[in-house]
Scaffold this motif. Structure first.
Motif, PDB file in Angstrom:
ATOM      1  N   ALA A  12       0.814  -1.216   0.000  1.00 25.82           N
ATOM      2  CA  ALA A  12       0.000   0.000   0.000  1.00 25.82           C
ATOM      3  C   ALA A  12       0.844   1.261   0.000  1.00 25.82           C
ATOM      4  O   ALA A  12       0.344   2.347  -0.279  1.00 25.82           O
ATOM      5  CB  ALA A  12      -0.927  -0.001   1.210  1.00 25.82           C
ATOM      6  N   TYR A  15       1.951   3.796  -4.570  1.00 23.56           N
ATOM      7  CA  TYR A  15       0.807   4.055  -5.431  1.00 23.56           C
ATOM      8  C   TYR A  15       1.345   4.379  -6.816  1.00 23.56           C
ATOM      9  O   TYR A  15       2.039   5.377  -7.022  1.00 23.56           O
ATOM     10  CB  TYR A  15      -0.025   5.208  -4.886  1.00 23.56           C
ATOM     11  N   ALA A  17       0.985   4.745 -11.097  1.00 26.67           N
ATOM     12  CA  ALA A  17       0.162   5.022 -12.278  1.00 26.67           C
ATOM     13  C   ALA A  17       1.102   5.129 -13.473  1.00 26.67           C
ATOM     14  O   ALA A  17       2.069   5.887 -13.432  1.00 26.67           O
ATOM     15  CB  ALA A  17      -0.623   6.312 -12.111  1.00 26.67           C
ATOM     16  N   TYR A  22       4.007   7.587  -7.106  1.00 31.89           N
ATOM     17  CA  TYR A  22       3.739   8.913  -6.562  1.00 31.89           C
ATOM     18  C   TYR A  22       4.460   9.120  -5.236  1.00 31.89           C
ATOM     19  O   TYR A  22       4.522   8.220  -4.395  1.00 31.89           O
ATOM     20  CB  TYR A  22       2.239   9.106  -6.341  1.00 31.89           C
ATOM     21  N   ARG A  24       4.495  10.719  -1.593  1.00 33.08           N
ATOM     22  CA  ARG A  24       3.538  11.132  -0.570  1.00 33.08           C
ATOM     23  C   ARG A  24       4.367  11.600   0.625  1.00 33.08           C
ATOM     24  O   ARG A  24       4.818  10.800   1.434  1.00 33.08           O
ATOM     25  CB  ARG A  24       2.603   9.978  -0.212  1.00 33.08           C
ATOM     26  N   LYS A 355      -3.026  14.367 -10.783  1.00 31.46           N
ATOM     27  CA  LYS A 355      -2.857  13.161 -11.595  1.00 31.46           C
ATOM     28  C   LYS A 355      -3.066  13.481 -13.077  1.00 31.46           C
ATOM     29  O   LYS A 355      -2.340  12.967 -13.931  1.00 31.46           O
ATOM     30  CB  LYS A 355      -3.832  12.081 -11.131  1.00 31.46           C
ATOM     31  N   ASN A 389      -4.616   9.620   0.085  1.00 35.39           N
ATOM     32  CA  ASN A 389      -4.179   8.302  -0.360  1.00 35.39           C
ATOM     33  C   ASN A 389      -5.242   7.602  -1.197  1.00 35.39           C
ATOM     34  O   ASN A 389      -4.945   7.025  -2.248  1.00 35.39           O
ATOM     35  CB  ASN A 389      -3.820   7.442   0.852  1.00 35.39           C
ATOM     36  N   LYS A 390      -6.472   7.651  -0.740  1.00 35.05           N
ATOM     37  CA  LYS A 390      -7.553   6.997  -1.484  1.00 35.05           C
ATOM     38  C   LYS A 390      -7.725   7.634  -2.861  1.00 35.05           C
ATOM     39  O   LYS A 390      -7.984   6.949  -3.845  1.00 35.05           O
ATOM     40  CB  LYS A 390      -8.851   7.083  -0.690  1.00 35.05           C
ATOM     41  N   LEU A 392      -5.441   8.989  -4.709  1.00 35.59           N
ATOM     42  CA  LEU A 392      -4.375   8.513  -5.596  1.00 35.59           C
ATOM     43  C   LEU A 392      -4.721   7.160  -6.191  1.00 35.59           C
ATOM     44  O   LEU A 392      -4.359   6.847  -7.324  1.00 35.59           O
ATOM     45  CB  LEU A 392      -3.046   8.415  -4.847  1.00 35.59           C
ATOM     46  N   LYS A 393      -5.441   6.359  -5.431  1.00 38.34           N
ATOM     47  CA  LYS A 393      -5.822   5.026  -5.902  1.00 38.34           C
ATOM     48  C   LYS A 393      -7.105   5.049  -6.727  1.00 38.34           C
ATOM     49  O   LYS A 393      -7.575   4.014  -7.176  1.00 38.34           O
ATOM     50  CB  LYS A 393      -5.990   4.075  -4.718  1.00 38.34           C
TER      51      LYS A 393
END
Length: 403
Positions: A12, A15, A17, A22, A24, A355, A389-390, A392-393
Motif C-alpha cells: 500500500a 501508489y 500510475a 507517486y 507522498r 494526476k 491516499n484513497k 491517488l488510488k
C-alpha cells in the motif's frame, strides 16, 4: 495472518500510475509536542504507512553546520531516533531532515552560501550528521533565496549549493556502498519569490523532487477574505490575484523548467481565518480587520488545525459552511470570524487534478494538524491524509456536504 497483513501494508505504500510511483511526503513538526491537551503530537502518533517520505521539521544551523533545534531532538529517546524508528514498522519509508522554515529567516543561509568553503563545510558535515542519525536525506526549506533580506546573488548561489550537495551525496554513496542520500527542497508558490529565488531548470537537475508550498496564499495579514490554498482562480479576481492558486503556481514551475514528475504539490491540513469587518458581509473577498482569534490548541491567530475547525466550527452545527465552486474549496463563518480551509472533498479534487497533470504526488503540511486522534471530525484518524491516499488510488466521494 500477521505476515499477510504486513505484506499488504508494504504494498500500500507504493501508489503507481503508468509505471510512476507517486511521492507522498508528510512533514512532522518538532514543536507540536508543546501543544495543549489533545493537540499534543509525538512521533508515536504517526502512522508510518500513510506517506512515502517523512520530513522532520526543523533543524537549524550553527557555524554553517546542521544543528538540532529542540532540546530533545537528539539522543536515544529523542525526536530524531523516534521518527527514524518508524522505519522498523515500514522499511519502505524514507526520512529526511528539513532545515530552515519561516522563523529560521535568511541570515544563516546567506552566510553559509557566501563562500565555496562555507558550502563545502556545510555539505561535508551534513552528510555525517544525517548518516549518524539514520536519516535518508536532506530537505532544504530556505524561505527564501533572494527575498526576506537575502541578496539577489543568493539565487545563483542556491543552485551552486544544490550542485555541491548532490555531487557529494553521489560520491559518498559510491565510496561507502550505502544508498545515496536524497536531496529535496520546499519552494515558494508566489511568482515574485520564484523569480527572485530560483533558477528553476538548473535546480531541478539536482533535486530528487521539489515540494511546492502551495498554501498560505491568503491569510489574516490581508485586508480581505481569501482561501489558504484554492485550486483555481476566480473570474472576478485581478490579474495578479489569479496567480494565487495551486494550479497557477504548479503550472508556472513546470513552464519555468521543472519536470512535472519532480513537482510535488503541497496540501494543507489547516485553514486561515479572518475577522470580518461586517458580519453581514461574509463571502470571498470581503473586508476584514485582521486575523481571527487563536485556536484552542494551535495558539496562533488566524491559523486553525483541521481538527480545530471540526471541533469548533462544523460539528457544532452553528457555523455556516459554504462551498466555492470556482476555487474548489470550502469556507465557514459565524459572527465576525471567517475561515477558508481544505476538507476531504477539496483534497480529493486536488489529487484528481495533479494526476491529470502528471505531477509527482502530494506533500502535506502537516501530520499534527489533521485529526490525528480521530476524536474531532467523526471520520477516524488522519481523515485528510487518508483521503489523499484513497484519491491517488482512484477512490472517490461525490458529496459536498462537510459536516
Amino acid at each position: 495472518m500477521a505476515v499477510v497483513y504486513y505484506c499488504l501494508c508494504l504494498l500500500a505504500v507504493l501508489y503507481v500510475a503508468d509505471g510512476f510511483v507517486y511521492k507522498r511526503v508528510c512533514y512532522y513538526t518538532n514543536w507540536s509536542q508543546y501543544r495543549k491537551g489533545a493537540g499534543k503530537f509525538f512521533p508515536e502518533s504517526i502512522d508510518p504507512f500513510l506517506c512515502t517520505h517523512i520530513n522532520y521539521a526543523f533543524a537549524t544551523m550553527k557555524n554553517h553546520k546542521l544543528a538540532p533545534f529542540e532540546w530533545n531532538d537528539e539522543g536515544a529517546t529523542g525526536g530524531y531516533a523516534r521518527v527514524n524508528a518508524l522505519k522498523k514498522k515500514n522499511p519502505k519509508l524514507k526520512t529526511l531532515l528539513s532545515v530552515g522554515g519561516w522563523n529560521f529567516g535568511t541570515l544563516k543561509m546567506t552566510a553559509m552560501m557566501k563562500t565555496r568553503a562555507n558550502m563545502n563545510l556545510f555539505t561535508r558535515t551534513s552528510i555525517k550528521f544525517l548518516r549518524d542519525r539514520n536519516f535518508d536525506g536532506l530537505d532544504l526549506d530556505f524561505e527564501y533565496p533572494g527575498s526576506r533580506g537575502s541578496p539577489s546573488t543568493d539565487k545563483h548561489k542556491f543552485t551552486v549549493l544544490l550542485s555541491t550537495l548532490k555531487k557529494a551525496f553521489i560520491a559518498e554513496a559510491k565510496r561507502t556502498g550505502k544508498p545515496r542520500l536524497l536531496l529535496t527542497a520546499a519552494v515558494s508558490a508566489g511568482k515574485t519569490t520564484i523569480d527572485a529565488g530560483y533558477e528553476v531548470k538548473a535546480i531541478s537537475r539536482y533535486l530528487d523532487f521539489i515540494n511546492l508550498m502551495s498554501y498560505d496564499l491568503h491569510g489574516g495579514w490581508e485586508s480581505k477574505t481569501g482561501f489558504n490554498a484554492p485550486l483555481y482562480s476566480r473570474r472576478s479576481e485581478a490579474a495578479w490575484q489569479k496567480q494565487l492558486n495551486v494550479a497557477w503556481a504548479a503550472t508556472y514551475w513546470v513552464r519555468r523548467g521543472c519536470p512535472s514528475r519532480k513537482l510535488v504539490i503541497g496540501m494543507a491540513t489547516y485553514g486561515r481565518a479572518f475577522k470580518l469587518r461586517n458580519p453581514a458581509s461574509h463571502g470571498v473577498g470581503v473586508r476584514t480587520t485582521g486575523a481571527a482569534p487563536v485556536g484552542p490548541f494551535t495558539g496562533e491567530s488566524g491559523f486553525y488545525a483541521y481538527y480545530e475547525i471540526c471541533k469548533n466550527f462544523i460539528k457544532g452545527n452553528e457555523w455556516n459552511v459554504k462551498w466555492d465552486n470556482e476555487q474548489k474549496v470550502p469556507y465557514a463563518h459565524k459572527g465576525n470570524v471567517w475561515v477558508g480551509y481544505d476538507n476531504e472533498y477539496s483534497l480529493q479534487l486536488k489529487v484528481k487534478w495533479l494526476k491529470s497533470k502528471r505531477l509527482g504526488g502530494w506533500m502535506v503540511w502537516d501530520f499534527d494538524l489533521d485529526d490525528f486522534t480521530g476524536q474531532f471530525c467523526g471520520a477516524g484518524k488522519f481523515p485528510l491524509i487518508k483521503r489523499l491516499n484513497k484519491a491517488l488510488k482512484g477512490v472517490t466521494i461525490t458529496t459536498t456536504t462537510f459536516k
